[in-house]
Design an enzyme around this catalytic site. Structure first.
Site, mmCIF file in Angstrom:
data_model
loop_
_atom_site.group_PDB
_atom_site.id
_atom_site.type_symbol
_atom_site.label_atom_id
_atom_site.label_comp_id
_atom_site.label_asym_id
_atom_site.label_seq_id
_atom_site.Cartn_x
_atom_site.Cartn_y
_atom_site.Cartn_z
ATOM 1 N N ILE A 63 0.813 -1.219 0.000
ATOM 2 C CA ILE A 63 0.000 0.000 0.000
ATOM 3 C C ILE A 63 0.845 1.266 0.000
ATOM 4 O O ILE A 63 0.329 2.355 -0.158
ATOM 5 C CB ILE A 63 -0.976 0.036 1.202
ATOM 6 C CG1 ILE A 63 -0.236 -0.244 2.527
ATOM 7 C CG2 ILE A 63 -2.118 -0.945 1.003
ATOM 8 C CD1 ILE A 63 -1.076 -0.021 3.755
ATOM 9 N N GLU A 65 5.050 2.836 -0.832
ATOM 10 C CA GLU A 65 6.453 2.586 -1.142
ATOM 11 C C GLU A 65 7.213 3.892 -1.070
ATOM 12 O O GLU A 65 6.901 4.848 -1.774
ATOM 13 C CB GLU A 65 6.564 1.969 -2.555
ATOM 14 C CG GLU A 65 7.973 1.992 -3.112
ATOM 15 C CD GLU A 65 8.468 0.610 -3.464
ATOM 16 O OE1 GLU A 65 7.746 -0.099 -4.177
ATOM 17 O OE2 GLU A 65 9.579 0.256 -3.018
ATOM 18 N N PHE A 68 12.737 4.552 1.813
ATOM 19 C CA PHE A 68 13.341 3.750 2.865
ATOM 20 C C PHE A 68 12.454 2.639 3.400
ATOM 21 O O PHE A 68 12.795 1.980 4.365
ATOM 22 C CB PHE A 68 13.781 4.661 4.014
ATOM 23 C CG PHE A 68 14.791 5.670 3.565
ATOM 24 C CD1 PHE A 68 16.097 5.282 3.285
ATOM 25 C CD2 PHE A 68 14.442 6.995 3.377
ATOM 26 C CE1 PHE A 68 17.027 6.203 2.849
ATOM 27 C CE2 PHE A 68 15.371 7.925 2.939
ATOM 28 C CZ PHE A 68 16.668 7.524 2.674
ATOM 29 N N SER A 70 8.805 -0.181 2.494
ATOM 30 C CA SER A 70 7.606 -0.586 1.759
ATOM 31 C C SER A 70 6.563 -0.910 2.814
ATOM 32 O O SER A 70 6.881 -1.504 3.838
ATOM 33 C CB SER A 70 7.876 -1.833 0.918
ATOM 34 O OG SER A 70 8.831 -1.538 -0.071
ATOM 35 N N ASP A 176 9.075 15.601 8.686
ATOM 36 C CA ASP A 176 8.545 15.239 7.364
ATOM 37 C C ASP A 176 7.017 15.304 7.368
ATOM 38 O O ASP A 176 6.345 14.406 6.876
ATOM 39 C CB ASP A 176 9.050 13.841 6.971
ATOM 40 C CG ASP A 176 9.003 13.610 5.469
ATOM 41 O OD1 ASP A 176 8.805 14.575 4.709
ATOM 42 O OD2 ASP A 176 9.144 12.443 5.041
HETATM 43 P P1 ADP Z 1 7.987 6.015 4.292
HETATM 44 O O1 ADP Z 1 9.038 6.279 5.309
HETATM 45 O O2 ADP Z 1 8.421 5.062 3.255
HETATM 46 O O3 ADP Z 1 7.385 7.282 3.745
HETATM 47 P P2 ADP Z 1 5.506 5.735 5.806
HETATM 48 O O4 ADP Z 1 5.534 5.318 7.225
HETATM 49 O O5 ADP Z 1 5.227 7.174 5.539
HETATM 50 O O6 ADP Z 1 6.825 5.238 5.089
HETATM 51 O O7 ADP Z 1 4.402 4.878 5.047
HETATM 52 C C1 ADP Z 1 4.234 5.000 3.637
HETATM 53 C C2 ADP Z 1 2.756 4.958 3.296
HETATM 54 O O8 ADP Z 1 2.178 3.726 3.751
HETATM 55 C C3 ADP Z 1 1.926 6.060 3.947
HETATM 56 O O9 ADP Z 1 1.944 7.250 3.183
HETATM 57 C C4 ADP Z 1 0.560 5.431 4.000
HETATM 58 O O10 ADP Z 1 -0.089 5.557 2.755
HETATM 59 C C5 ADP Z 1 0.862 3.958 4.223
HETATM 60 N N1 ADP Z 1 0.808 3.661 5.672
HETATM 61 C C6 ADP Z 1 1.800 3.762 6.576
HETATM 62 N N2 ADP Z 1 1.389 3.409 7.795
HETATM 63 C C7 ADP Z 1 0.086 3.078 7.667
HETATM 64 C C8 ADP Z 1 -0.917 2.631 8.585
HETATM 65 N N3 ADP Z 1 -0.652 2.425 9.873
HETATM 66 N N4 ADP Z 1 -2.159 2.381 8.099
HETATM 67 C C9 ADP Z 1 -2.429 2.565 6.805
HETATM 68 N N5 ADP Z 1 -1.541 2.971 5.893
HETATM 69 C C10 ADP Z 1 -0.291 3.232 6.314
HETATM 70 MG MG MG Z 2 6.199 8.734 4.601
#
Ligand code: ADP
Ligand code: MG
Ligand code: ZN
Length: 514
Positions: A63, A65, A68, A70, A176
């Site tokens: 869902i 990517e 750093f 996925s 961020d």
């Molecule tokens: P990155 O460091 O790669 O940006 P994130 O923690 O921001 O990682 O997560 C990337 C994406 O995954 C988010 O923008 C969101 O769409 C989805 N995501 C992350 N955590 C959750 C969660 N707890 N529930 C639903 N979607 C999530």
């Molecule tokens: Mg993020």
């Protein structure tokens, strides 16, 4: 950290992670998501990297990517027999262990309340780490931007401030803040701030591992070209972490007017740096004696002396369009105020209906874009407060925020590809930033504005003549002055006077929400 579901090492914050309330009786497929062969192959890779996952979860698909990580959607069956959705964040194996542990600690200490995402569990096998979080189904910001009512936009930022108040209380600077890191479920009216992968601690942070990161950073013990930098830079402008040595020139944008001598100097690999902030005695390359007076001050080109100079190293994590002026100008003392600036940019998007509002590919252009809205004199004045001298090739007045946002929200948007007035202004603006202490030139915008394609403010342009028909509906015709007052306080160029999350929650705009 975990080893096969068992924790290694002490620490109550770690032990708390163990209390995952589920146990899988049976793993089965619930709903269909896996889809393409490519998606299935990625899931198999995840299972292969961390096999324990298969015992607990049925992974439905990817869902998210990022650079750093996925993120996958997975389902587990609880002891109660109920199926529950989880988000599995698989961190790239090259992430520094302390960095990973700090991300986890932010989630465990500050998460789970006040719109801050919590954590349920964590798996590790070798250098692969998977963080298990409750899943929050969420909207994509651009998809809903044009259908939000003013009231809903207001509730959105109010809930963002709630999350920021909480993490700032714990001494976490997120670094961020942007829509993809603030999940919003419209139906459930639920919100969650995610992604502490770039977080840093305030001097009095309650997050022990952010202190560790800070001290390791000071000592120059962390880093490595393939690792996620603990300084917080994403995948660009990674500086050498060897103490007293800073890689120079490779990452300096070379303007077209660069002379030959400057190019030669710029080609030098490393220059012993003098770092005034840590009291290291400054030496300079023999080709660039410190006594040499710079001759580019107040001129629209970079002199060879300045090109050979090392640049100040300061945290600059995040996404260019959301970076605060003090981040863009590499101010070394950055506070929780940088998150409030980013929240201000989100609010600006909501009020103007434009996303991404700022889209510059580099810091100088990002600052130039900010200046076109906040004014050159105002920027110069604020920068002085945090120890930077900004030189601007022309005087630009600040824009009235209401006029700006209402103008951008108008029914007709420009034909795709055509420049807005702001774009034109910004592309002809040239900037320099000097460090007050010694007047060293740091960087400037590209000299030839006509060449770049990503220099201006570009918006999610709709096709020619598209009717947004937003002007008089959803409360957008009655945006109160308080909204623009709050926006002005968020986009305060001076971090010392910028509104805090706690103050923002008490702003009159939110009188009906508290
Ligand atoms: P990155 O460091 O790669 O940006 P994130 O923690 O921001 O990682 O997560 C990337 C994406 O995954 C988010 O923008 C969101 O769409 C989805 N995501 C992350 N955590 C959750 C969660 N707890 N529930 C639903 N979607 C999530
Ligand atoms: Mg993020
Ligand atoms: Zn110079």
């Amino acid at each position: 950290m975990y080893e096969g579901g068992r924790f290694l090492g002490p620490g109550s914050w770690q032990r708390r992670l163990c209390l995952a309330p589920f146990c899988v009786v049976e793993v089965r497929s619930v709903g269909e998501m896996v889809g393409s062969g490519e998606a299935a192959a990625e899931i198999e890779k995840l299972y292969a990297a961390v096999p324990q996952i298969r015992n607990v979860f049925y992974v439905m698909g990817k869902i998210g990517e990022g650079t750093f990580s996925s993120v996958y959607l997975a389902i587990a069956r609880l002891r109660s027999g109920e199926d529950m959705k989880f988000a599995l964040k698989h961190l790239i194996p090259t992430s520094h262990p302390t960095r990973i542990a700090a991300e986890l600690q932010c989630l465990t200490v500050a998460g789970g309340d006040d719109n801050v995402m919590g954590v349920k569990y964590c798996f590790r096998k070798n250098d692969h780490v998977v963080i298990v979080m409750p899943y929050l189904e969420h909207e994509c910001f651009v998809d809903i931007l044009h259908s939000l009512s003013f009231q809903e936009a207001k509730e959105y930022v109010f809930n963002l401030f709630k999350a920021l108040k909480r993490i700032h209380y714990f001494g976490i600077v997120h670094r961020d803040v942007k829509p993809s890191n603030f999940l919003y479920n419209r139906k459930l009216k639920q919100y969650a701030l995610v992604d502490f992968g770039l977080a840093q601690g305030t001097p009095d942070t309650q997050i022990e591992l952010l202190k560790v990161l800070h001290s390791k950073k000071q000592e120059g013990l962390l880093g490595g070209s393939t690792q996620r930098s603990v300084f917080g830079e994403k995948n660009f402008n990674v500086y050498s972490t060897v103490p007293h040595e800073v890689t120079v020139a490779k990452s300096i944008t070379q303007p077209k007017t660069t002379d030959v001598a400057a190019k030669k100097l710029a080609a030098r690999k490393t220059v012993p740096a003098k770092n005034t902030s840590t009291g290291v005695v400054r030496k300079t390359a023999s080709t660039c004696p410190v006594s040499l007076t710079c001759y580019c001050y107040a001129r629209d080109q970079v002199c060879s002396i300045c090109l050979a100079r090392t640049r100040q190293v300061a945290p600059r994590a995040g996404t260019p369009g959301f970076r605060a002026p003090e981040v863009l100008t590499k101010c070394p003392n950055q506070t929780t105020a940088i998150d409030m600036w980013s929240a201000g940019i989100i609010f600006l998007s909501l009020l103007s209906g434009r996303y991404h509002f700022f889209n510059a590919g580099d810091d100088m252009n990002a600052l130039a874009q900010i200046i076109t809205i906040r004014g050159s004199q105002e920027t110069i004045r604020a920068a002085k407060q945090f120890g930077k001298t900004v030189l601007c090739s022309k005087v630009l007045p600040p824009k009235d925020l209401r006029t700006l946002c209402e103008g951008l929200r108008v029914c007709m948007v420009p034909a795709s590809g055509s420049e807005t007035e702001i774009q034109k202004q910004h592309t002809s603006l040239q900037l320099k930033i000097l460090e007050n202490q010694d007047g060293w030139f740091v960087e400037q915008t590209d000299v030839n504005p006509a060449e770049g394609t990503d220099k201006g403010l570009k918006y999610t342009l709709l096709t020619e003549g598209t009717e947004l028909n937003q002007c008089n509906i959803n409360g957008w015709d009655r945006v109160p002055d308080e909204a623009y007052h709050l926006l002005d306080r968020l986009l305060d160029m001076n971090p010392a006077t910028r509104i805090t999350a706690e103050e923002a929650l008490l702003h009159p705009l939110f009188n009906d929400l508290v």
